[in-house]
Design a protein around this motif. Structure first.
Motif, short mmCIF file in Angstrom:
data_model
loop_
_atom_site.label_atom_id
_atom_site.label_comp_id
_atom_site.label_asym_id
_atom_site.label_seq_id
_atom_site.Cartn_x
_atom_site.Cartn_y
_atom_site.Cartn_z
N HIS A 85 0.83 -1.22 0.00
CA HIS A 85 0.00 0.00 0.00
C HIS A 85 0.86 1.27 0.00
N VAL A 86 0.71 2.07 -1.05
CA VAL A 86 1.52 3.28 -1.23
C VAL A 86 1.41 4.22 -0.03
N ASP A 87 0.19 4.45 0.46
CA ASP A 87 0.03 5.39 1.59
C ASP A 87 0.78 4.91 2.83
N ARG A 88 0.73 3.60 3.08
CA ARG A 88 1.47 3.07 4.23
C ARG A 88 2.97 3.23 4.02
N ASN A 212 -17.79 9.50 4.63
CA ASN A 212 -17.25 10.26 3.50
C ASN A 212 -16.53 9.33 2.54
N LEU A 213 -16.56 9.73 1.26
CA LEU A 213 -15.81 9.00 0.22
C LEU A 213 -14.62 9.88 -0.17
N PRO A 214 -13.44 9.61 0.43
CA PRO A 214 -12.30 10.53 0.27
C PRO A 214 -11.62 10.42 -1.09
N TYR A 287 -13.56 15.77 -1.31
CA TYR A 287 -12.18 15.95 -1.79
C TYR A 287 -11.28 16.22 -0.59
N VAL A 288 -10.16 15.48 -0.49
CA VAL A 288 -9.25 15.64 0.65
C VAL A 288 -7.84 15.93 0.14
N TYR A 351 -6.71 9.34 7.47
CA TYR A 351 -7.69 10.33 7.01
C TYR A 351 -7.84 11.52 7.95
N GLU A 352 -7.40 11.37 9.20
CA GLU A 352 -7.35 12.55 10.07
C GLU A 352 -6.38 13.57 9.51
#
Ligand code: NAD
Ligand code: DAU
Length: 358
Positions: A85-88, A212-214, A287-288, A351-352
């Motif tokens: 996972h790229v975000d991790r 929410n759908l981020p 949108y985030v 997401y925080e």
């Protein structure tokens, strides 16, 4: 004969094991460390199946891998095991280097010693198939041609850099030692058993939970989507008929901006499980803040595998995404089980950070 699959409790590996045993009776040894992404429930349907053996362990544990190879004498190793996972990888790159680079190195060394000790007949049929990603090629401009196998390797995230490093090791073990390797570089997969940290399953589970759908940034990043069982059939094809030392790009010719993916999932859910308040799921889109270093576009040129090995995907995006959404609706117990405490901690952390707007 037998094959050794690593990472077979994860999303693609589990689909591969299931797909393999639906197509033949050749036994499978599944070596998986069971990280947060490994889930033995993915393989519940194989309980009691004598063709399937699970071993919990690390691809980097040389003694364990040596023992497994000696005991089961597999004719092939298919390496899915990875941190994926790229975000991790942005939050914590260390595990990516350990498993994707050091782990692949140790697995290659175990494979090399095992292969070198085989008699000629077994030596000739042995294969080490390394499952990799299109992300090793970096990002594409909007109008650039899709990635061919000759594209420069230009990884941009800790994840893709670690995968590129592993691809280089695999290539070198062929070039230097003659190890009979094959490498596949595939685009984004989707389908059943996809862990809901990734875009499509996250959108489905969040939508159903009223969350929410981020969408990162402007939502116009492009990915090239392939139904997971098509990836599995491509790997089987490469294993059977791929030329040694070659790399094969695998893709579905399905380039789509993220926002279109999210809207498609929303519209399918509107049809299949409408919200009780009569509103559409698209009202949940938020949108985030963007992913740091976010690659703008991936696209796979899959002509080589079609031309040389006669492989083409069976699903269109329309058929694959409908099946996928339906699978999540039909498996609420699987979704509940994977959304454990650890999953909730990840979602909170990821997401925080991104609260607010793009
Ligand atoms: P995943 O994260 O869902 O699963 C990875 C599996 O590997 C898990 O079961 C985990 O427990 C296991 N694992 C992790 N570290 C291990 C270790 N050190 N030893 C043994 N097992 C270990 O990943 P995925 O999405 O199924 O991806 C599988 C492979 O395909 C990866 O190599 C990935 O880079 C590649 N890939 C993924 C995609 C995609 O869209 N998901 C696309 C192209 C290529
Ligand atoms: O391209 C193949 C790669 O695809 C694989 O090698 C990786 O293992 C796999 O995780 C996947 O990487 P991506 O980063 O493309 O997948 P992800 O599902 O994380 O994100 C897809 C796109 O959606 C990406 O542009 C980021 C965006 N996104 C993702 C999440 C989780 C969002 O907009 N919002 C989100 O909440």
């Amino acid at each position: 004969m037998t094959i050794l699959v690593t990472g077979g409790a994860g999303f693609i590996g589990a689909n591969f094991v299931l797909d393999w045993l639906e197509h033949c009776d050749e036994p499978v040894i599944n070596l998986d460390k069971l990280t947060y992404a490994g889930n033995l429930h993915n393989l519940d349907s194989l309980q009691g199946d004598v063709r399937y053996i699970f071993v919990q362990g690390d691809i980097g544990d040389r003694a364990l891998v040596d023992k497994l190879l000696a005991a089961h004498q597999p004719r092939a190793i298919i390496n899915f095991a990875a941190e994926s996972h790229v975000d991790r990888s942005i939050h914590g790159p260390e595990d990516f280097i350990q498993t994707n680079v050091v782990g692949t190195f140790r697995l290659l060394e175990a494979a090399r010693h095992y292969w070198q000790a085989q008699a000629d007949a077994s030596k000739n049929i042995f294969r080490f198939l390394h499952v990799s990603t299109d992300e090793v090629y970096g990002t594409l401009a909007h109008d650039a041609p899709a990635f061919t196998e000759d594209h420069k390797i230009e990884p941009n995230s800790p994840y893709s850099a670690s995968k590129a490093a592993s691809d280089h090791l695999v290539r070198a073990w062929h070039h230097t030692y003659g190890l009979p390797v094959l490498t596949t570089n595939c685009s984004n997969n989707y389908g059943p058993l996809h862990f809901p940290e990734k875009l499509i399953p996250l959108i489905i589970v969040n939508a159903l939970a009223g969350k929410n759908l981020p969408v990162y940034g402007d939502g116009m990043q492009i990915r090239d989507w392939l139904y997971v069982r098509d990836h599995c059939s491509a790997i089987r094809r490469v294993l059977d008929t791929g030329r040694l030392g070659e790399t094969y790009n695998i893709g579905g010719w399905n380039e789509k901006p993220n926002i279109e993916i999210v809207q498609t999932v929303c519209r399918l859910l509107d049809q299949l499980r409408p919200r009780t308040d009569g509103q559409g799921y698209e009202t949940q889109i938020t949108y985030v803040k963007d992913r740091p270093g976010h690659d703008r576009r991936y696209a796979i040129d899959a002509r080589k595998i079609e031309r040389e090995l006669g492989w083409k995907p069976a699903e269109t995006f329309d058929t694959g995404i409908r099946k996928t959404v339906q699978w999540y609706l039909d498996h609420p117990e699987w979704v509940a089980q994977v959304q454990s405490g650890a999953y909730r901690d990840w979602v909170a952390k990821q997401y925080e950070d991104k609260s607010g707007t793009a």
